[in-house]
Motif scaffolding. Structure first.
Motif, PDB file in Angstrom:
ATOM      1  N   UNK A 102      20.153  55.694 -77.162  1.00  0.00           N
ATOM      2  CA  UNK A 102      21.025  55.766 -75.989  1.00  0.00           C
ATOM      3  C   UNK A 102      20.295  55.317 -74.729  1.00  0.00           C
ATOM      4  N   UNK A 103      19.061  55.762 -74.592  1.00  0.00           N
ATOM      5  CA  UNK A 103      18.268  55.365 -73.425  1.00  0.00           C
ATOM      6  C   UNK A 103      17.984  53.867 -73.467  1.00  0.00           C
ATOM      7  N   UNK A 104      17.706  53.356 -74.655  1.00  0.00           N
ATOM      8  CA  UNK A 104      17.444  51.918 -74.795  1.00  0.00           C
ATOM      9  C   UNK A 104      18.667  51.111 -74.375  1.00  0.00           C
ATOM     10  N   UNK A 105      19.859  51.558 -74.795  1.00  0.00           N
ATOM     11  CA  UNK A 105      21.090  50.843 -74.400  1.00  0.00           C
ATOM     12  C   UNK A 105      21.233  50.831 -72.881  1.00  0.00           C
ATOM     13  N   UNK A 106      20.927  51.976 -72.232  1.00  0.00           N
ATOM     14  CA  UNK A 106      21.038  52.046 -70.773  1.00  0.00           C
ATOM     15  C   UNK A 106      20.012  51.134 -70.101  1.00  0.00           C
ATOM     16  N   UNK A 107      18.791  51.095 -70.681  1.00  0.00           N
ATOM     17  CA  UNK A 107      17.759  50.211 -70.124  1.00  0.00           C
ATOM     18  C   UNK A 107      18.182  48.748 -70.233  1.00  0.00           C
ATOM     19  N   UNK A 108      18.686  48.372 -71.402  1.00  0.00           N
ATOM     20  CA  UNK A 108      19.115  46.983 -71.595  1.00  0.00           C
ATOM     21  C   UNK A 108      20.212  46.611 -70.602  1.00  0.00           C
ATOM     22  N   UNK A 109      21.153  47.541 -70.403  1.00  0.00           N
ATOM     23  CA  UNK A 109      22.244  47.262 -69.471  1.00  0.00           C
ATOM     24  C   UNK A 109      21.732  47.156 -68.047  1.00  0.00           C
ATOM     25  N   UNK A 110      20.831  48.069 -67.668  1.00  0.00           N
ATOM     26  CA  UNK A 110      20.305  48.052 -66.300  1.00  0.00           C
ATOM     27  C   UNK A 110      19.470  46.808 -66.045  1.00  0.00           C
ATOM     28  N   UNK A 111      18.822  46.284 -67.079  1.00  0.00           N
ATOM     29  CA  UNK A 111      17.978  45.088 -66.938  1.00  0.00           C
ATOM     30  C   UNK A 111      18.741  43.814 -67.270  1.00  0.00           C
ATOM     31  N   UNK A 112      20.089  43.920 -67.304  1.00  0.00           N
ATOM     32  CA  UNK A 112      20.959  42.748 -67.552  1.00  0.00           C
ATOM     33  C   UNK A 112      20.596  42.040 -68.859  1.00  0.00           C
ATOM     34  N   UNK A 113      20.257  42.827 -69.841  1.00  0.00           N
ATOM     35  CA  UNK A 113      19.949  42.309 -71.181  1.00  0.00           C
ATOM     36  C   UNK A 113      18.889  41.206 -71.123  1.00  0.00           C
ATOM     37  N   UNK A 114      17.839  41.516 -70.384  1.00  0.00           N
ATOM     38  CA  UNK A 114      16.733  40.554 -70.252  1.00  0.00           C
ATOM     39  C   UNK A 114      16.127  40.254 -71.625  1.00  0.00           C
ATOM     40  N   UNK A 115      15.616  39.054 -71.794  1.00  0.00           N
ATOM     41  CA  UNK A 115      15.060  38.634 -73.090  1.00  0.00           C
ATOM     42  C   UNK A 115      13.544  38.519 -73.072  1.00  0.00           C
ATOM     43  N   UNK A 116      12.926  38.580 -71.868  1.00  0.00           N
ATOM     44  CA  UNK A 116      11.472  38.450 -71.793  1.00  0.00           C
ATOM     45  C   UNK A 116      10.893  39.600 -70.968  1.00  0.00           C
ATOM     46  N   UNK A 117       9.717  40.037 -71.357  1.00  0.00           N
ATOM     47  CA  UNK A 117       9.048  41.111 -70.632  1.00  0.00           C
ATOM     48  C   UNK A 117       8.287  40.532 -69.434  1.00  0.00           C
ATOM     49  N   UNK A 118       7.613  41.362 -68.627  1.00  0.00           N
ATOM     50  CA  UNK A 118       6.908  40.835 -67.440  1.00  0.00           C
ATOM     51  C   UNK A 118       5.812  39.838 -67.767  1.00  0.00           C
ATOM     52  N   UNK A 119       5.348  39.829 -69.018  1.00  0.00           N
ATOM     53  CA  UNK A 119       4.280  38.906 -69.408  1.00  0.00           C
ATOM     54  C   UNK A 119       4.827  37.648 -70.067  1.00  0.00           C
ATOM     55  N   UNK A 120       6.148  37.486 -70.091  1.00  0.00           N
ATOM     56  CA  UNK A 120       6.756  36.292 -70.653  1.00  0.00           C
ATOM     57  C   UNK A 120       6.986  36.332 -72.143  1.00  0.00           C
ATOM     58  N   UNK A 166       9.891  49.397 -81.897  1.00  0.00           N
ATOM     59  CA  UNK A 166       8.774  49.857 -81.063  1.00  0.00           C
ATOM     60  C   UNK A 166       8.370  48.773 -80.056  1.00  0.00           C
ATOM     61  N   UNK A 167       8.284  47.533 -80.535  1.00  0.00           N
ATOM     62  CA  UNK A 167       7.923  46.436 -79.620  1.00  0.00           C
ATOM     63  C   UNK A 167       9.008  46.277 -78.549  1.00  0.00           C
ATOM     64  N   UNK A 168      10.280  46.372 -78.956  1.00  0.00           N
ATOM     65  CA  UNK A 168      11.372  46.297 -77.983  1.00  0.00           C
ATOM     66  C   UNK A 168      11.248  47.405 -76.937  1.00  0.00           C
ATOM     67  N   UNK A 169      11.015  48.651 -77.380  1.00  0.00           N
ATOM     68  CA  UNK A 169      10.891  49.773 -76.448  1.00  0.00           C
ATOM     69  C   UNK A 169       9.756  49.528 -75.454  1.00  0.00           C
ATOM     70  N   UNK A 170       8.628  49.054 -75.979  1.00  0.00           N
ATOM     71  CA  UNK A 170       7.451  48.826 -75.136  1.00  0.00           C
ATOM     72  C   UNK A 170       7.754  47.781 -74.055  1.00  0.00           C
ATOM     73  N   UNK A 171       8.312  46.678 -74.456  1.00  0.00           N
ATOM     74  CA  UNK A 171       8.513  45.579 -73.507  1.00  0.00           C
ATOM     75  C   UNK A 171       9.653  45.879 -72.536  1.00  0.00           C
ATOM     76  N   UNK A 172      10.691  46.602 -73.005  1.00  0.00           N
ATOM     77  CA  UNK A 172      11.763  47.001 -72.094  1.00  0.00           C
ATOM     78  C   UNK A 172      11.240  47.958 -71.018  1.00  0.00           C
ATOM     79  N   UNK A 173      10.396  48.888 -71.425  1.00  0.00           N
ATOM     80  CA  UNK A 173       9.883  49.860 -70.450  1.00  0.00           C
ATOM     81  C   UNK A 173       8.950  49.185 -69.449  1.00  0.00           C
ATOM     82  N   UNK A 174       8.133  48.247 -69.940  1.00  0.00           N
ATOM     83  CA  UNK A 174       7.285  47.490 -69.005  1.00  0.00           C
ATOM     84  C   UNK A 174       8.146  46.751 -67.985  1.00  0.00           C
ATOM     85  N   UNK A 175       9.219  46.136 -68.438  1.00  0.00           N
ATOM     86  CA  UNK A 175      10.097  45.390 -67.536  1.00  0.00           C
ATOM     87  C   UNK A 175      10.796  46.330 -66.553  1.00  0.00           C
TER      88      UNK A 175
END
Length: 496
Positions: free
Chosen positions: A449-467, A413-422
């Protein structure tokens, strides 16, 4: 959207045809009317009904089942074509034809009444079409006009018949509210012929009826004669209405067309299944009406049939797996409770994250401060986590430890939240201060599946917009492969 399965339809219709043929050969010669049965208790009447010893019972039951099949099948087409009012108008328009059929030779000849009623019904349908095409009146207004005018003429003719010397014994008044007990062997034979004809026509032209019901423009392009199919459908609909009149009555026959089909419509999105379900519901409703009207003297069959069909519709309306009110309420409630549990898990994760995940336990006080809720509410949420094996509780339920399943869900859930914010800040160019509310809603519905696409589109970012760190797959896997912890660990890393 309904899909076409002609082979399965023909398969099911074949069984219905066999059933109708079997019923045909079970018809006996002469029989007494149900109303002639001597006074007995309800229990005795019920036993007598299910013994099928009385030919009148068999006629009533067979007739009710046959009309249930024909009305269910034809009703399905008028429901999906949004022509329910046409069925209502047609059922009322046939009454003058019934009366004229009786006056033809002043006897209740089933064939004469059938011909007269069918012609009257088709005349009413033609007048509706003429009014619609030659005036600026809409179809609903034309149907209302024809329904009222034809029904008024029919009532006048029936009243005239009642005043004839033999009028009281004519039985024409039974066409108003229906009386299955008045069905004779000739009536049942005629109903069987019409039912077989209906099933044969629908089986042969199922594909054409299907296409013209949902996309008339496409049907014309493919060479299907749309108007011809419409007239064939109206003719078969008139047949179904006429054979149902004596058992159900003019007033309620439209209900037998619409209600079983409407119940089937709520249970499936395939037309061939809808036809089968509507026919079954029609048969059950017809049999129930015949049985209930048999329990007492002079009880009308039509209202009991309609009540039976309404009960079926009510069950589909309340308990239908897709569209049932109770099932939809249950799904909404389950989703709401799931979201609440996930929000509690997320809060536990946030408290752990704030102190570098040491120690593993989180107190109810910490959660209450984090979520700004009362201690009573927090304790209830913790017990809900425990009930779903997402957490274990200690210290008189005031300290919570996540189980492996709880830890995995909290991370997700935390991953989904921070990925979507990013994603919103990077792709939609939204301010980081305005993405939290959207992420709060979408975090609970994102699939893997959507999470995998988000991670790929965001270049597997490790931090959200708030750091803050975005939990990765390795963090989630810690739940299923916990590292060695101390002996007193009771959370997702506890010893087993």
């Amino acid at each position: 959207m309904f899909k076409h399965h002609p082979s399965s339809t023909i398969h099911y219709l074949r069984y219905l045809l066999i059933a109708v043929v079997v019923f045909w050969f079970t018809i006996d010669g002469h029989a007494a009317k149900i109303g002639e049965i001597s006074e007995t208790t309800i229990t005795e009447q019920a036993i007598r009904f299910f013994s099928f010893q009385d030919p009148a019972v068999r006629y009533a039951l067979l007739g009710s089942i046959l009309l249930g099949i024909s009305c269910g099948v034809m009703g399905s087409f008028i429901v999906v074509r949004k022509l329910a009012l046409v069925g209502d108008a047609l059922s009322h328009a046939v009454l003058p034809g019934v009366a004229l059929g009786f006056l033809w030779n002043t006897t209740k000849d089933p064939v004469a009444i059938f011909v007269g009623a069918t012609l009257a019904g088709l005349l009413g349908t033609a007048i509706v079409g003429a009014i619609k095409h030659t005036t600026k009146l809409k179809e609903d207004a034309a149907l209302g006009l024809v329904l009222a005018a034809f029904f008024s003429v029919g009532i006048c003719l029936v009243t005239m018949i009642q005043r004839l010397p033999t009028g009281n014994k004519s039985g024409v008044d039974k066409f108003l509210f229906g009386q299955a007990a008045a069905l004779g062997p000739n009536d049942v034979k005629l109903m069987a012929i019409v039912t077989v004809l209906t099933l044969v026509v629908v089986g042969l032209f199922y594909k054409q009826f299907l296409v013209t019901s949902f996309d008339a423009g496409f049907a014309r392009v493919t060479g299907i004669p749309v108007q011809v199919m419409h007239y064939v459908l109206m003719l078969m609909l008139a047949f179904a209405v006429v054979i149902a009149l004596q058992a159900v009555g003019v007033v309620l026959v439209s209900a037998m067309l619409i209600t079983p089909a409407a119940a089937a419509y709520l249970l499936t999105d395939r037309l061939h299944r809808m036809l089968i379900l509507a026919a079954v519901f029609g048969m059950v409703s017809g049999a129930a009406g015949a049985f209930l009207s048999f329990l007492g003297p002079s009880l009308p069959t039509g209202p009991f049939m309609v009540l039976g069909a309404s009960a079926v519709f009510g069950a589909a309306f309340l308990f239908g797996p897709q569209h049932g009110v109770i099932m939809r309420w249950w799904r909404r409630r389950s989703r709401s409770l799931r979201i609440q549990r996930e929000n509690t898990l997320k809060s536990v994760y946030h408290v752990l994250e704030a102190r570098d995940f040491k120690p593993e336990g989180v107190t109810a006080t910490e959660l209450a401060e984090r979520r700004r809720e009362t201690m009573e509410d927090i304790l209830g949420q913790l017990r809900e986590l425990k009930r779903h094996d997402l957490a274990t509780l200690q210290d008189d339920d005031h300290t919570v430890f996540l189980t492996p399943e709880g830890w995995q869900r909290a991370c997700a859930i935390v991953r989904n939240h921070r990925l979507w914010e990013l994603y919103l800040t990077n792709a939609a160019q939204m301010s980081a201060d305005h993405v939290h509310e959207d992420a709060e809603k979408i975090e609970h519905v994102l699939g893997e599946d959507v999470v995998r696409q988000l991670e790929k589109r965001l270049n597997y970012a490790t931090h959200d917009p708030h750091g803050k760190l975005i939990p990765g797959q390795a963090d989630i896997q810690r739940g299923s492969n916990p590292p060695e912890r101390t002996a007193d660990a009771t959370g997702y890393g506890k010893r087993t």
